[in-house]
Design a protein around this motif. Structure first.
Motif, PDB file in Angstrom:
ATOM      1  N   PHE A   9      11.622  42.276   8.518  1.00 14.34           N
ATOM      2  CA  PHE A   9      12.031  43.445   9.293  1.00 14.34           C
ATOM      3  C   PHE A   9      13.551  43.628   9.213  1.00 14.34           C
ATOM      4  O   PHE A   9      14.066  44.734   8.989  1.00 14.34           O
ATOM      5  N   SER A  20      13.652  55.134  10.804  1.00 19.68           N
ATOM      6  CA  SER A  20      13.726  54.689  12.197  1.00 19.68           C
ATOM      7  C   SER A  20      13.215  53.255  12.309  1.00 19.68           C
ATOM      8  O   SER A  20      12.512  52.757  11.424  1.00 19.68           O
ATOM      9  N   ARG A  21      13.560  52.598  13.431  1.00 16.98           N
ATOM     10  CA  ARG A  21      13.099  51.228  13.642  1.00 16.98           C
ATOM     11  C   ARG A  21      11.570  51.174  13.684  1.00 16.98           C
ATOM     12  O   ARG A  21      10.960  50.225  13.197  1.00 16.98           O
ATOM     13  N   ASP A  22      10.947  52.180  14.290  1.00 18.10           N
ATOM     14  CA  ASP A  22       9.482  52.201  14.352  1.00 18.10           C
ATOM     15  C   ASP A  22       8.877  52.317  12.953  1.00 18.10           C
ATOM     16  O   ASP A  22       7.880  51.647  12.642  1.00 18.10           O
ATOM     17  N   ALA A  23       9.481  53.160  12.113  1.00 18.49           N
ATOM     18  CA  ALA A  23       8.972  53.327  10.750  1.00 18.49           C
ATOM     19  C   ALA A  23       9.146  52.037   9.951  1.00 18.49           C
ATOM     20  O   ALA A  23       8.258  51.631   9.183  1.00 18.49           O
ATOM     21  N   ALA A  25       9.297  49.054  11.258  1.00 21.34           N
ATOM     22  CA  ALA A  25       8.360  48.076  11.828  1.00 21.34           C
ATOM     23  C   ALA A  25       6.959  48.278  11.259  1.00 21.34           C
ATOM     24  O   ALA A  25       6.271  47.308  10.907  1.00 21.34           O
ATOM     25  N   GLU A  26       6.529  49.534  11.136  1.00 20.69           N
ATOM     26  CA  GLU A  26       5.202  49.797  10.582  1.00 20.69           C
ATOM     27  C   GLU A  26       5.145  49.399   9.111  1.00 20.69           C
ATOM     28  O   GLU A  26       4.166  48.782   8.666  1.00 20.69           O
ATOM     29  N   THR A  28       6.988  47.132   7.596  1.00 14.30           N
ATOM     30  CA  THR A  28       7.031  45.671   7.500  1.00 14.30           C
ATOM     31  C   THR A  28       5.697  45.064   7.901  1.00 14.30           C
ATOM     32  O   THR A  28       5.227  44.088   7.291  1.00 14.30           O
TER      33      THR A  28
END
Length: 388
Positions: A9, A20-23, A25-26, A28
């Protein structure tokens, strides 16, 4: 998995600052999922139901693991697949370069460059009485070895991924043969399936009892161990096996043939002396004819025995690409195949064609080898400087 996610990550955040961090995270999460198996299907782009999963498990052997391998490789070729690309590159360098170095150190500079040995260690095992060196091939099961198998032997790749309890028995029942194309009766098929569903370590002992428990234990932890064949030996073996007609022999006859092959191998390795085999015929364990055949074949290399069993055209093709040492060994067998080579030619062309083949073979006639001395790192040629 969680530790890998944390490390990957952080690297992905640096590689893709516009996401974005969410993108990230998904992204990874999917990469970690495709690295370790035991897939989390909540991450799938398309939902799948329990029926689909059940059918996949009925048809395939470890479908999640197969899907994991495919996803991991596929992700390396996507826009955001930098993490997978680097992992594959590091793995490829380690798993290809390290065996080249080890093989060169253990085999007098021969790194074993053949494509079939790309990810294998070739380790000297023992030297036979005639001077021939035996080797073991050790291969770690990785995505790279699987991709190599898919490229070089797609049928074997597919066979290994079918469910051994459902699809493979059905295939054998319909075709009447096993994965190698050998004819199998219903009782034989039943025995094959019992072996196929046994644990991997037990399968190795059941299928190749002469290789021992060490090889079996190695198999159970992910190492594939087998007797090494050179590229030439491997090509001869494949052509030899392809030329064997499907057998309808019963289990007892097949067991007898396996026993005779083991006797030949023991003669070849020096574990049995020809006089021991003759004694076996005196004791009624073998007929004189069986004993004589085992001694004759056991006094020759396995490569030469299989070469003699090739069709003449295949043998000539092999002979032309063989090195000098092998050509000396093959000479007499090749001379015996000349009538078969020319039998389909018009009668007035046979003598000329046979003469051309003899001219090709004459340079490597082991009976005219005055002054020929094998190099120190090569076994003495069977037939050269030895009694016939």
């Amino acid at each position: 998995k969680m530790e890998s996610f944390r490390v990957m990550f952080d690297r992905n955040l640096k590689s893709y600052p516009k996401l974005s961090r969410d993108a990230v995270a998904e992204l990874t999460g999917k990469q970690v999922d495709a690295t370790y198996g035991n897939l989390n299907h909540a991450l799938d782009a398309l939902p799948r139901n329990k029926t689909f999963q059940a059918v996949a498990r009925l048809a395939l052997f470890a479908p999640d693991f197969l899907e994991t391998r495919a996803k991991g490789v596929a992700q390396a070729f996507t826009r955001y697949g930098h993490e997978q690309r680097m992992a594959m590159l590091r793995g490829l360098l380690m798993l290809y370069v390290a065996p080249r170095i080890v093989n060169a150190l253990m085999n007098k500079g021969d790194a074993k460059w053949d494509v079939h040995d790309a990810f294998s260690l070739v380790i000297p095992k023992k030297r036979l009485p005639g001077g021939q060196q035996q080797y073991s091939r050790v291969t770690l099961k990785t995505p790279f070895t699987e991709m190599l198998q898919l490229a070089t032997n797609p049928r074997m790749f597919a066979e290994g991924r079918l469910n051994p309890v459902t699809i493979r028995p059905a295939e054998a029942l319909v075709l009447g043969t096993n994965a190698s194309g050998q004819h199998r009766t219903l009782p034989q098929q039943a025995k094959d399936e019992v072996k196929a569903i046994a644990p991997f370590s037990v399968q190795k002992i059941l299928q190749t009892p002469d290789e021992g428990w060490i090889d079996s234990l190695a198999t159970s932890i992910g190492l594939h161990m087998s007797n090494y064949r050179s590229p030439l030996e491997n090509e001869i073996h494949e052509k030899y096996m392809a030329g064997i007609p499907t057998s309808t022999d019963d289990e007892e006859q097949q067991a007898q043939r396996r026993e005779h092959r083991q006797i030949e191998d023991k003669i070849r390795s020096g574990e049995l002396h020809p006089s021991d085999v003759w004694q076996m015929s005196q004791d009624g364990k073998l007929t004189p004819r069986q004993a004589g055949r085992a001694i004759d074949r056991g006094m020759q290399s396995r490569m030469l025995v299989e070469f003699k069993g090739l069709h003449a055209d295949d043998a000539l093709e092999i002979y032309k690409k063989a090195d000098d040492i092998a050509k000396f060994e093959f000479h007499d067998a090749m001379v015996n195949k000349i009538p078969e080579l020319v039998e389909n030619l018009p009668p007035d062309e046979r003598d000329e064609a046979a003469g051309k083949v003899r001219d090709l073979l004459d340079k490597y006639n082991p009976h005219n080898t005055e002054g020929y001395v094998p190099s120190p790192d090569q076994p003495e040629v069977a037939g050269a400087n030895t009694p016939q």
